[in-house]
Design a protein around this motif. Structure first.
Motif, PDB file in Angstrom:
ATOM      1  N   THR A  83       8.252  -2.583   0.719  1.00 29.72           N
ATOM      2  CA  THR A  83       8.510  -3.450  -0.417  1.00 29.72           C
ATOM      3  C   THR A  83       9.753  -2.927  -1.119  1.00 29.72           C
ATOM      4  N   VAL A  84      10.713  -3.814  -1.387  1.00 27.43           N
ATOM      5  CA  VAL A  84      11.969  -3.397  -2.010  1.00 27.43           C
ATOM      6  C   VAL A  84      12.063  -4.004  -3.400  1.00 27.43           C
ATOM      7  N   VAL A  85      12.309  -3.144  -4.382  1.00 26.39           N
ATOM      8  CA  VAL A  85      12.533  -3.555  -5.772  1.00 26.39           C
ATOM      9  C   VAL A  85      14.014  -3.355  -6.072  1.00 26.39           C
ATOM     10  N   PHE A  86      14.660  -4.411  -6.551  1.00 28.57           N
ATOM     11  CA  PHE A  86      16.106  -4.421  -6.779  1.00 28.57           C
ATOM     12  C   PHE A  86      16.352  -4.689  -8.261  1.00 28.57           C
ATOM     13  N   PRO A  87      16.344  -3.649  -9.113  1.00 27.88           N
ATOM     14  CA  PRO A  87      16.504  -3.874 -10.553  1.00 27.88           C
ATOM     15  C   PRO A  87      17.916  -4.322 -10.895  1.00 27.88           C
ATOM     16  N   LEU A  88      18.018  -5.333 -11.745  1.00 25.98           N
ATOM     17  CA  LEU A  88      19.318  -5.858 -12.168  1.00 25.98           C
ATOM     18  C   LEU A  88      19.699  -5.191 -13.492  1.00 25.98           C
ATOM     19  N   TYR A  89      20.186  -3.983 -13.384  1.00 26.50           N
ATOM     20  CA  TYR A  89      20.445  -3.210 -14.601  1.00 26.50           C
ATOM     21  C   TYR A  89      21.679  -3.674 -15.360  1.00 26.50           C
ATOM     22  N   GLN A  90      22.418  -4.624 -14.799  1.00 23.28           N
ATOM     23  CA  GLN A  90      23.666  -5.039 -15.433  1.00 23.28           C
ATOM     24  C   GLN A  90      23.604  -6.466 -15.955  1.00 23.28           C
ATOM     25  N   THR A 145       0.806  -1.215   0.000  1.00 22.32           N
ATOM     26  CA  THR A 145       0.000   0.000   0.000  1.00 22.32           C
ATOM     27  C   THR A 145       0.845   1.273   0.000  1.00 22.32           C
ATOM     28  N   GLY A 146       2.060   1.201   0.504  1.00 20.24           N
ATOM     29  CA  GLY A 146       2.905   2.386   0.556  1.00 20.24           C
ATOM     30  C   GLY A 146       3.860   2.447  -0.615  1.00 20.24           C
ATOM     31  N   PRO A 147       4.594   3.549  -0.741  1.00 20.32           N
ATOM     32  CA  PRO A 147       5.578   3.661  -1.825  1.00 20.32           C
ATOM     33  C   PRO A 147       6.666   2.597  -1.686  1.00 20.32           C
ATOM     34  N   PRO A 148       7.024   1.926  -2.758  1.00 17.81           N
ATOM     35  CA  PRO A 148       8.115   0.961  -2.688  1.00 17.81           C
ATOM     36  C   PRO A 148       9.462   1.681  -2.592  1.00 17.81           C
ATOM     37  N   VAL A 149      10.468   0.930  -2.166  1.00 19.39           N
ATOM     38  CA  VAL A 149      11.846   1.417  -2.180  1.00 19.39           C
ATOM     39  C   VAL A 149      12.560   0.735  -3.337  1.00 19.39           C
TER      40      VAL A 149
END
Length: 266
Positions: free
Chosen positions: A94-101, A63-67
């Motif tokens: 909630t944590v989003v960990f994008p794998l940009y590499q 419900t809140g903004p993710p990190v």
């Protein structure tokens, strides 16, 4: 000491109607000072746009903004940042960990679009379209977190509720080419929305380049940009933000917590 991610159970994907989930497990992460936090970890998206999503096991739709936690160059294994991620999840984030590499992401020009694709896939998996997100990054990820936040509109991402760039750097070394050190490009003509708080943390014993990048980010943010130079020798080198001792937790974890809490209350 970095925490090991200990596999507790594995699952499948979330079905054909949503984005592809290639890994779904419950893991136990040690915070580095005693407590162990259980997390649900899901890897979502194709190779050129994937991300880990970390939530509490059994948690419903956030419900809140993710990190959005953006890793340093070469640090695609979230274990490197595991204790800090677990701390955020334990606090209800909630944590989003994008794998940009991954995929073609070893090309610096691909880092920003691949990170954005990973974030969008993660939000689709979660079934949310949040208006705001917190963008947090370390090292090259610190500069990239600010770039993502500044480009949120064109990238169709949540606008930044706040940005923290810890020891930010734009000097990277691609592994898949014969190039030496190259620059992670900043998005031309993109700026944070007016009023967006940005905090850049720079280590007194880190490379001079990171302090230059930190000052540049703060100037670009305008009146809401702040620079803090960390002088404590225990955490003033480049690895300071990934330590888990009390001084690191007070300096980095608690600082981010206060920013998030202040924006939640705004």
């Amino acid at each position: 000491m970095l925490a090991a991610l200990t596999l507790a159970a594995c699952g499948g994907d979330d079905g054909p109607s949503g984005p592809t989930v290639s890994d779904d497990r419950t893991i136990d992460v040690a915070l580095g000072y005693g407590p162990v936090v259980p997390l649900r970890a899901r890897l979502v998206g194709p190779l050129d746009g994937n991300a880990w999503v970390f939530t509490r096991p059994g948690a419903g739709r956030p419900t809140g903004p993710p990190v959005v936690f953006v890793h340093d160059w070469g640090a695609t294994d979230p274990t490197t940042h595991g204790p800090w991620i677990a701390h955020l999840v334990a606090a209800g984030r909630t944590v989003v960990f994008p794998l940009y590499q991954t995929g073609q992401g070893d090309r610096p020009s691909r880092a920003l679009p691949q990170a954005a694709t990973g974030i969008r896939n993660a939000l689709e998996l979660l079934g949310v379209s949040p208006r705001r997100a917190f963008y947090l990054g370390y090292g090259a990820g610190g500069a990239l977190a600010a770039d993502i936040a500044a480009s949120a509109g064109p990238l169709t991402l949540p606008r930044a509720a706040g940005v923290v760039a810890a020891y930010p750097s734009r000097t990277v070394r691609p592994l898949l080419t014969d190039e030496g050190a190259v620059r992670l490009p900043a998005p031309a003509g993109r700026r944070l929305a007016p009023g967006t708080p940005l905090l850049a943390l720079a280590g007194a014993d880190d490379s001079p380049e990171t302090r230059t990048v930190a000052r540049t980010l703060v100037r670009a943010a305008g009146p809401t940009g702040r620079l803090r130079v960390i002088t404590d020798p225990r955490i003033s080198e480049h690895t300071g933000p990934i330590q888990t001792d009390p001084v690191a937790r007070r300096t980095f974890w608690a600082t981010v917590d206060r920013l998030i809490d202040s924006e939640d209350d705004a």
